[in-house]
Write a protein that holds these residues in place. Structure first.
Motif, PDB file in Angstrom:
ATOM      1  N   PRO A   1      -3.277  -3.012  -8.877  1.00  0.00           N
ATOM      2  CA  PRO A   1      -2.087  -2.616  -8.109  1.00  0.00           C
ATOM      3  C   PRO A   1      -2.299  -1.261  -7.442  1.00  0.00           C
ATOM      4  CG  PRO A   1      -1.593  -2.920 -10.471  1.00  0.00           C
ATOM      5  CD  PRO A   1      -3.076  -2.901 -10.330  1.00  0.00           C
ATOM      6  N   THR A   2      -1.468  -0.974  -6.461  1.00  0.00           N
ATOM      7  CA  THR A   2      -1.489   0.367  -5.881  1.00  0.00           C
ATOM      8  C   THR A   2      -0.767   1.319  -6.839  1.00  0.00           C
ATOM      9  OG1 THR A   2       0.467  -0.282  -4.645  1.00  0.00           O
ATOM     10  CG2 THR A   2      -1.618  -0.359  -3.476  1.00  0.00           C
ATOM     11  N   ALA A   3      -0.996   2.595  -6.613  1.00  0.00           N
ATOM     12  CA  ALA A   3      -0.444   3.600  -7.536  1.00  0.00           C
ATOM     13  C   ALA A   3       1.077   3.692  -7.406  1.00  0.00           C
ATOM     14  CB  ALA A   3      -1.078   4.959  -7.246  1.00  0.00           C
ATOM     15  N   PHE A   4       1.709   4.051  -8.494  1.00  0.00           N
ATOM     16  CA  PHE A   4       3.165   4.224  -8.490  1.00  0.00           C
ATOM     17  C   PHE A   4       3.526   5.242  -9.556  1.00  0.00           C
ATOM     18  CE2 PHE A   4       1.963   0.673 -11.195  1.00  0.00           C
ATOM     19  CZ  PHE A   4       2.551   1.011 -12.411  1.00  0.00           C
ATOM     20  N   GLU A   5       4.734   5.763  -9.434  1.00  0.00           N
ATOM     21  CA  GLU A   5       5.263   6.622 -10.494  1.00  0.00           C
ATOM     22  C   GLU A   5       5.938   5.740 -11.527  1.00  0.00           C
ATOM     23  OE1 GLU A   5       4.892   9.869 -10.828  1.00  0.00           O
ATOM     24  OE2 GLU A   5       3.805  10.065  -8.932  1.00  0.00           O
ATOM     25  N   TYR A   6       5.942   6.215 -12.753  1.00  0.00           N
ATOM     26  CA  TYR A   6       6.489   5.414 -13.849  1.00  0.00           C
ATOM     27  C   TYR A   6       7.476   6.239 -14.651  1.00  0.00           C
ATOM     28  CZ  TYR A   6       6.497   3.008 -18.396  1.00  0.00           C
ATOM     29  OH  TYR A   6       6.847   2.374 -19.556  1.00  0.00           O
TER      30      TYR A   6
ATOM     31  N   GLU B   1      12.366   2.471  -2.927  1.00  0.00           N
ATOM     32  CA  GLU B   1      11.006   2.268  -3.439  1.00  0.00           C
ATOM     33  C   GLU B   1      10.979   2.043  -4.943  1.00  0.00           C
ATOM     34  OE1 GLU B   1       8.157   1.876  -1.642  1.00  0.00           O
ATOM     35  OE2 GLU B   1       9.656   1.809  -0.047  1.00  0.00           O
TER      36      GLU B   1
ATOM     37  N   LYS C   1      11.734   0.124  -8.421  1.00  0.00           N
ATOM     38  CA  LYS C   1      11.944  -1.227  -8.935  1.00  0.00           C
ATOM     39  C   LYS C   1      12.026  -1.162 -10.451  1.00  0.00           C
ATOM     40  CE  LYS C   1      11.880  -3.226  -5.035  1.00  0.00           C
ATOM     41  NZ  LYS C   1      13.245  -3.320  -4.522  1.00  0.00           N
TER      42      LYS C   1
ATOM     43  N   LEU D   1      11.349  -2.644 -14.178  1.00  0.00           N
ATOM     44  CA  LEU D   1      10.277  -3.377 -14.840  1.00  0.00           C
ATOM     45  C   LEU D   1      10.758  -3.715 -16.244  1.00  0.00           C
ATOM     46  CD1 LEU D   1       7.147  -4.109 -14.838  1.00  0.00           C
ATOM     47  CD2 LEU D   1       6.812  -1.882 -15.906  1.00  0.00           C
TER      48      LEU D   1
ATOM     49  N   ILE E   1       4.504  -7.849 -11.706  1.00  0.00           N
ATOM     50  CA  ILE E   1       3.118  -7.367 -11.830  1.00  0.00           C
ATOM     51  C   ILE E   1       2.123  -8.283 -11.099  1.00  0.00           C
ATOM     52  CG2 ILE E   1       1.263  -6.732 -13.451  1.00  0.00           C
ATOM     53  CD1 ILE E   1       3.468  -5.811 -15.404  1.00  0.00           C
TER      54      ILE E   1
ATOM     55  N   MET F   1       2.208  -7.271  -7.628  1.00  0.00           N
ATOM     56  CA  MET F   1       1.615  -5.943  -7.426  1.00  0.00           C
ATOM     57  C   MET F   1       0.093  -6.009  -7.471  1.00  0.00           C
ATOM     58  SD  MET F   1       4.214  -3.574  -9.670  1.00  0.00           S
ATOM     59  CE  MET F   1       3.276  -2.066  -9.358  1.00  0.00           C
TER      60      MET F   1
ATOM     61  N   ALA G   1       3.330  -6.563  -3.429  1.00  0.00           N
ATOM     62  CA  ALA G   1       4.423  -5.649  -3.733  1.00  0.00           C
ATOM     63  C   ALA G   1       3.801  -4.291  -4.051  1.00  0.00           C
ATOM     64  CB  ALA G   1       5.228  -6.151  -4.924  1.00  0.00           C
ATOM     65  N   GLU G   2       4.382  -3.232  -3.469  1.00  0.00           N
ATOM     66  CA  GLU G   2       3.844  -1.881  -3.689  1.00  0.00           C
ATOM     67  C   GLU G   2       4.980  -0.906  -3.954  1.00  0.00           C
ATOM     68  OE1 GLU G   2       0.314  -0.967  -0.914  1.00  0.00           O
ATOM     69  OE2 GLU G   2       1.589  -2.276   0.259  1.00  0.00           O
TER      70      GLU G   2
ATOM     71  N   LEU H   1       8.332   2.652 -10.753  1.00  0.00           N
ATOM     72  CA  LEU H   1       8.754   1.610 -11.673  1.00  0.00           C
ATOM     73  C   LEU H   1       9.564   2.233 -12.792  1.00  0.00           C
ATOM     74  CD1 LEU H   1       5.824  -0.929 -12.138  1.00  0.00           C
ATOM     75  CD2 LEU H   1       7.775  -1.017 -10.602  1.00  0.00           C
TER      76      LEU H   1
ATOM     77  N   ASP I   1      10.992   1.457 -16.323  1.00  0.00           N
ATOM     78  CA  ASP I   1      10.776   0.510 -17.420  1.00  0.00           C
ATOM     79  C   ASP I   1      12.037   0.373 -18.254  1.00  0.00           C
ATOM     80  OD1 ASP I   1       9.821  -1.038 -19.465  1.00  0.00           O
ATOM     81  OD2 ASP I   1       8.023   0.176 -19.839  1.00  0.00           O
TER      82      ASP I   1
END
Lengths: 796, 159, 283, 148
Positions: free
Chosen positions: C3-8, C27, C29, C31, C38, C41, C46-47, C51, C53
């Protein structure tokens, strides 16, 4: 010394011995390519074409090159300065094919640029950041269209996209001129026939889908000028030869290793662009590099199998005697010729004689380029296609004549007393005895009971059919005159100090269990415990020479080489033993291996332990005259002929009247692969082959849209058999040993794949016969079957 | 580049802490960070099951779980299945019944079977075939795998 | 595969998740099990940039029955739903459908909330929820909102759910005489056609029915023609004629390699009949 | 893949024809437009953030208007490409008068490539229908606004 109280050792050949490979595999301790980590290792990712045909106008790598952690970005044109066109393993003319496209792309997935980065996540990001501009060209996806004048062409110099054309016919090929003998007999046979069968059939394109995708690790050591390549390959020695040539190195500067390999099924025979690229980029980057294929890439770029269109005609008398066969085959080989591409469809015609006496045959083959992934071997490699065409046609003939499918085959069998049997295609079947195999299959399956069951089911309104096929195939590919890469195999046997044995084999396994079967053979040969034997393979620095594992040749060729080397080592052991027993005036010829000892035949009290003799061999004081110390022997085994295993498969299929969903109710396989070393492993090979053959019949197909876009490039759309899709298989066998190797073993790796496919389609056609159906194209998609039912108003 | 995230996962009975990129898949954390390479990757669409591990006792495809999602969880991989030197009955069953050939799908297949027998200690053949339908094997035709799971179920019932 | 990078961010509560959703904007989503998101992604279809959680939040868990109304928390997995004795007894269609989603591993991670919010056209549960006339509970910055399932599913991958809202659960009346029948795409295990039928039975007569289809069209939707035909019909004999026109009534039908429009329309009728018969068999 | 359909509008077809080819209208009606420029007569380039729910990506697109025959028909060639691949559509639009309004018939040959073609096959028809529907809704709104 007199007899020791060692236990009697049971003979292991023919026993269901548990595999010696398994403890590491069931505990997660095996090392596949992706498990290899080297200090400083970098990772590759490929930018691949997402169009099927086009000219590369520009590639902008700047954004990718600027990303942190990216070491190198290189385009195909730049790489061509380091890597020339890739070699192939067949004598046919072939267009240039670069590891990474230089100016034009010809299938979706063809690489256009490569990234080298610190980790695989970064490498993927960077590959995504490469911008490629194409001038799109029309794509050709239908081989019959591709051959039409005016169609877009893939390669200069290959008019109408034709790669290979061959023709032979009449009563055989004249070996002097390589021209067909008088061809008029074929036409005459068809003119005089009482009954004709004619059918166009597609043997559809498949994706081999070994569960382990491909992968490669390459490490070029500048100081040593030495390259090591670990690859998920079926043939490390061929990899060594070709990668050395591509890199401008000698074979002495290259070590190729096939570590644990997670299945091959033919798709890991080819030496791929990624393997050359990894080697070249390791040298360029000055660091080891790794590339691991993901599944989408596997669908796009790992060779596909099959994809043969057949126009098949059969002539026969009204009593069912087949009088002639005509086959016009069009092979859609995809965009390029890779290692064995052009050779595979030639096997189709060679084996289309099947198990029958065919007075006359005409065979035409055209191999055609299209904008698809290149094809190469897939389990069975050419034979399943030919046997499918033939066994479908024979079944159609039986239906036409209202004959039992078993009896029409029996009527046309090559009789047991005619072996060795020369076919119309110029092959010589080594041995065969088809009737007992047919009889056994009919008995095991309870054919008459199945017919009654089918009829009873039909009376209830169910759609049920039974099918039968009888195949013969060619295995143990050799001798060298017929295998472009060499038809031999190599093995080495060393008796170590302490009486343990290390053996090497060039037959590089990837699931076949050679470590077990080969150890069983050596255990019996030397009469030592299985635990005392190690079988090494897959590393060219350990295994001196080899060809590899394909074409069900491990046992018939690799096993024969092992036994040959073991024979030499055994002879030397006996000489050392005789030298140790000087007081008893023993001749080496009188000695035998028995229960861990070397003894005079019939006189166990006159003996030495195997271990004692082995120790003596390494400290031979005094050294027997004329002998060198040590016991380490090797052998190249070159078979005089191929082997021709055969078998009969029987199945029952039910089709849901409302949905068209097929269900395989019963699958019986009675195979004859000659002598069997390990029945457990042979059963496993047959099971796996059946599943793949059934997969082709029922589920699997690589589909492209009209623009050459693959629409089955993941496990979400490419349907493979799962456990619940298959019944429990019923197996049995007959044994007709081959005379062409000392083991009498013929090979079994592909058998299941060859018989089951026509068998299951024959059953489906039988099921729908009351609807007037005479042929169904594979796979047996529910909608396709539903339409056939609907066309007849849903009523049989 | 996103902020690294601290995680602690109990893997095969050992606490493992690390700072990971949020997008790191659990399977890569196990394979690359912990060197537990027995868990394999066979596809990229969550179909093949080669990457199956147990998360808090339940089978999961570790290619479809971010390592950060497993923070605080107990993860068991094929490497943690044998009890000391003794093989788990399923490992033994796969060995006895020739439930594997190339071995690539095997760790995931075994971990799925652990989950299956946990929920259903005496499954029928049909239930076994259904229970492992999240795992693809290309070598065996599944028959010996079914036998292996039956073998293990019988042994586990005895003990 | 990557997947591309994302903040969590891991939300400690639903309230925190709501705050994070608002801060994250379009932006962001959610999870939970991740089994819809996933895979998308990994293919970079999906990018999301962030995320949040919400997996394992206790507030989103549980299966309860109150006065004949059953409520399932959004974070309940398909496996938990399949294993629920409560559901097996009082709404067996839900447990059975959950038991046949994907495979064991998917069921162990995938959640009902995720499945409903993602609204894949081939997902099973949306049809069941529409047939059961379920209410989907949403929580947003302005508090709770309840939406009937048939209104919730609006189009392909499109539901009545604001970017700042969370699906917290679903509730429906207990119903024994309901069943789901599907034609499975063998590789992906999505429904090519899946039909859920929930019947009110009076002896062998159907007094009223709700029937919904998934897989065939862009989103789960009612088959009102079938429902009308079922009212007053005697079952199971009347199932076939009630179901006959089910496929033709759809205004849009998906097509792919595994099923043409014509086939899916025909299968909609077949599986409608099968679902009705199975439901009637429970009555 | 072929996508076809028809759409009724309240306004006359001259108005509709004009609106449908007005770059400003297009820019506001096409989904997720971030940039829309006329690069040559009847040729436009745009950047769009297109998608549904979480399945969303940035695409650069080209639109070319061909074979104009006002107020009856024209052809559109649309190309969009982004990380997961691309879409190319060749669409023919016919306008006919019906009652007081206009009926638009459209027929498009849509081709996908890359991941969209490989994995989006089962979703493509539905997604295209949804996006086209959104586009028409917006056009309808603007027709009504102009008419009002």
């Amino acid at each position: 010394m007199t007899i020791a109280d060692g236990p009697a050792l049971p003979k292991l050949i023919g026993e269901r011995v548990k595999r010696r490979e398994d403890p590491r595999l069931i505990q997660g301790q095996a090392t596949y390519v992706d498990d290899i980590k080297l200090p400083g290792m970098l990772h590759l990712a490929f930018k691949r074409s997402d169009i099927a045909h086009g000219v590369i106008k520009s590639i902008d790598t700047s954004a990718a090159a600027e990303m942190e952690g990216v070491e190198l970005v290189i385009t195909g044109a730049e790489l061509a300065e380091h890597l020339g066109p890739m070699p192939i393993g067949t004598p046919f003319p072939a267009p240039d094919h670069f590891s990474v496209a230089t100016d034009k792309v010809r299938y979706v997935g063809e690489p256009v640029a490569v990234v080298v980065a610190e980790d695989r996540y970064l490498a993927r990001d960077a590959a995504d950041a490469i911008e490629v501009e194409y001038e799109e060209l029309p794509a050709v996806v239908d081989p019959e269209v591709a051959m039409e004048p005016g169609s877009a062409t893939l390669h200069e110099g290959f008019e109408r996209n034709i790669a290979v054309e061959s023709y032979w016919g009449g009563t055989g090929v004249n070996p002097e001129t390589a021209q067909p003998e008088d061809d008029s007999a074929v036409d005459a046979a068809f003119e005089e026939a009482d009954v004709l069968v004619t059918q166009r059939m597609l043997n559809q394109r498949l994706a081999p889908n070994a569960m382990e995708p491909r992968g490669v690790v390459a490490q070029y050591e500048t100081g040593r000028e030495y390259l090591t390549v670990w690859s998920a390959t079926q043939n490390p020695h061929i990899l060594r030869t070709l990668v050395a040539a591509m890199m401008g190195l000698g074979e002495h500067q290259v070590r190729a290793v096939a570590p644990e390999v997670g299945g091959g099924f033919g798709c890991k025979i080819n030496i791929y662009g990624e393997e050359y690229v990894a080697a070249a980029l390791s040298r360029l980057a000055g660091a080891p590099v790794k590339w691991i294929e993901d599944r989408t890439e596997a669908f796009l770029t790992t060779t596909h199998g099959r994809d043969l269109l057949g126009y098949i005609d059969l002539a026969a008398k009204s009593d069912g005697t087949i009088t002639g066969l005509k086959a016009r085959i069009i092979a859609d080989i995809g965009a390029y010729e890779v290692l064995l591409t052009a050779m595979i469809p030639t096997l189709t015609g060679l084996m289309m004689n099947g198990v029958y006496r065919l007075p006359v045959v005409r065979h035409e083959l055209t191999e055609v380029f299209t904008n698809k992934t290149p094809t190469d071997a897939y389990r069975g490699a050419g034979r399943p296609e030919g046997l499918y065409f033939l066994e479908r046609a024979v079944d159609m003939l039986a239906r036409e004549l209202d004959m039992d499918p078993a009896e029409i085959r029996r009527k046309n069998f090559v009789p047991a007393d005619e072996f060795p049997f020369a076919t119309q295609s110029g092959l010589v079947y080594d041995s065969g005895n088809y009737e007992p195999c047919l009889d056994k299959a009919l008995e095991v399956a309870d054919w008459q009971g199945m017919l009654a069951e089918r009829d009873a089911a039909r009376a209830e309104g169910r759609i049920v059919g039974v099918g039968l096929s009888f195949y013969v195939e060619v295995c143990g590919l050799g001798p060298s005159a017929v295998v472009p890469t060499g038809g031999w195999e190599h093995s080495g046997v060393t008796v170590e100090r302490g009486g343990k044995v290390t053996a090497t084999t060039g037959a590089s396994p990837h699931g076949q269990g050679n470590e077990t079967t080969f150890a069983q053979m050596l255990a019996d040969h030397f009469s030592i415990p299985l635990e005392d034997i190690t079988i090494l393979h897959g590393d060219t620095s350990v295994v001196k020479q080899g060809i590899g594992t394909f074409g069900s040749r491990s046992q018939a060729v690799g096993g024969a080489a092992l036994i040959s080397a073991a024979g030499k080592a055994g002879d030397k052991m006996k000489q050392f033993a005789a030298a140790l027993m000087t007081d008893q005036e023993v001749s080496p010829e009188d000695l035998v291996f028995e229960d861990g000892r070397i003894q005079v035949e019939g006189a166990p009290e006159v003996s030495k332990t195997f271990a004692e003799v082995a120790d003596f061999a390494y400290v031979p004081v005094p050294l027997p005259p004329g002998m060198e110390p040590g016991v380490s022997e090797e052998s190249f085994f070159e078979p005089e002929n191929n082997t021709y295993p055969f078998g009969c498969h029987i199945s029952m299929v039910e089709i849901d009247r409302e949905t068209g969903e097929p269900r395989l109710l019963k699958m019986v396989a009675v195979d004859d692969c000659g002598n069997v070393i390990n029945p457990l492993i042979v059963d496993g090979q047959v099971h796996g082959g059946l599943a793949q053959g059934i997969g082709q019949a029922m589920f699997e197909e690589v589909v492209y849209d009209e623009d050459g876009q693959p629409v089955t490039a993941s496990f979400m759309d490419y349907v493979m058999p799962r456990a619940a899709d298959l019944p429990a298989f019923e197996l049995d066998n007959t044994v007709t040993p081959t005379p062409v190797n000392p083991l009498g073993a013929k090979g079994v790796g592909e058998a299941g794949t060859i018989g089951s496919t026509p068998c299951v389609v024959n059953a489906a056609v039988d099921a729908l016969a009351p609807f007037g159906v005479t042929h169904i194209e594979m796979p047996l998609r529910p909608e396709r079957l539903w339409r056939l039912i609907q066309e007849n108003g849903g009523q049989s | 580049m996103s902020e690294p995230v601290p995680i602690t996962i109990n893997v095969n009975g050992r606490k493992r802490s690390a700072m990971v990129e949020a997008r790191l898949l659990l399977v890569h954390f196990l394979r690359e960070s912990l060197n537990l390479t027995g868990t394999h990757v066979g596809c990229d669409t969550s179909q093949c099951g080669a990457c199956t591990v147990l998360i808090d006792g339940h089978s999961a495809k570790s290619c479809t779980v971010f390592a950060v999602q497993a923070d605080g969880a107990e993860v068991q991989t094929i490497e943690g299945l044998a009890d000391g030197g003794e093989l788990h009955p399923l490992q033994d069953g796969f060995w006895e019944e020739h439930g594997l050939q190339c071995g690539y799908c095997t760790p995931g297949m075994i971990m799925s079977a652990v989950n299956l027998l946990e929920n259903n200690p005496a499954p029928s053949e049909a239930e076994i075939r259904e229970g492992i339908s999240g795992n693809l094997c290309r070598c065996t035709g599944y028959q010996h795998i079914v036998n292996a799971i039956q073998h293990a179920a019988e042994r586990m019932a005895q003990s | 595969m990557i997947p591309t990078a994302f903040e969590y961010r891991k939300a400690g509560s639903v309230a925190e998740a709501l705050t994070l959703l608002q801060e994250g904007g379009p932006e962001a989503k959610l999870l939970a099990g991740g089994h819809s998101l996933i895979p998308m992604m990994k293919q970079r279809l999906a990018e999301p940039g962030l995320l949040i959680d919400i997996g394992g939040l206790d507030e989103l868990r549980g299966i309860q029955e109150t006065d004949g109304e059953i409520a399932i928390g959004a974070a309940m997995t398909h496996a938990e739903i399949a294993a629920s004795d409560l559901l097996r007894a009082q709404a067996p269609i839900v447990a059975e459908t959950a038991a046949n989603i994907g495979d064991a591993q998917v069921r162990n991670r995938g959640t009902i909330g995720g499945s409903l919010a993602h609204a894949d056209p081939g997902a099973d549960l949306p049809a069941v929820m529409v047939a059961l006339d379920a209410t989907i509970a949403l929580l947003g910055p302005n508090g709770e909102r309840k939406v009937q399932a048939e209104d919730f599913f609006q189009d392909i991958l499109t539901v009545d759910l604001g970017e700042d809202e969370i699906v917290t659960g679903v509730c429906f009346q207990a119903c024994r005489s309901a069943a789901y029948a599907k034609l499975e795409q063998r590789a992906s295990k999505f429904a090519l056609v899946g039909v859920a039928a929930a019947l009110s039975l009076d002896g062998g007569t159907c007094s009223s029915a709700r029937v919904a289809v998934t897989g065939a069209s862009s989103h789960a939707q009612r088959l009102s023609g079938v429902e009308g035909a079922l009212a007053g019909a005697s079952l199971p004999d009347g199932a076939a004629s009630a179901a006959a026109g089910a496929g033709e009534a759809l205004d849009f039908v998906n097509e792919d390699l595994h099923g043409s429009e014509e086939y899916r329309r025909a299968m909609t009728a077949v599986f409608t009949r099968r679902a009705i018969e199975a439901a009637a068999g429970r009555g | 893949m072929e996508i076809k359909g028809e759409q009724e509008f309240n306004g006359g077809r001259e108005l509709l024809y004009e609106l449908l080819l007005d770059p400003d209208v297009l820019a506001s009606a096409l989904p997720g437009v971030e940039r829309f420029e006329e690069v040559a007569p009847d040729r436009y380039e745009s950047t769009m953030r297109v998608g549904i729910a979480s399945v969303r990506g940035t695409y650069t697109g080209r639109v070319e208007v061909l074979e104009q025959s006002p107020p009856e028909s024209y052809r559109l060639r649309i190309e969009g490409s982004g990380k997961p691949g691309g879409i190319r559509a060749d669409a023919v639009v016919d306008l006919s008068e019906s009652g007081g309004g206009t009926t638009m018939h459209y027929r498009a040959d849509v081709k996908a490539r890359g991941t969209i073609a490989r994995l989006g096959g089962r979703l493509l028809g539905g997604v295209a229908r949804l996006l086209i529907g959104q586009f028409f809704k917006s056009i309808e709104q603007q027709v009504d606004d102009r008419a009002a």
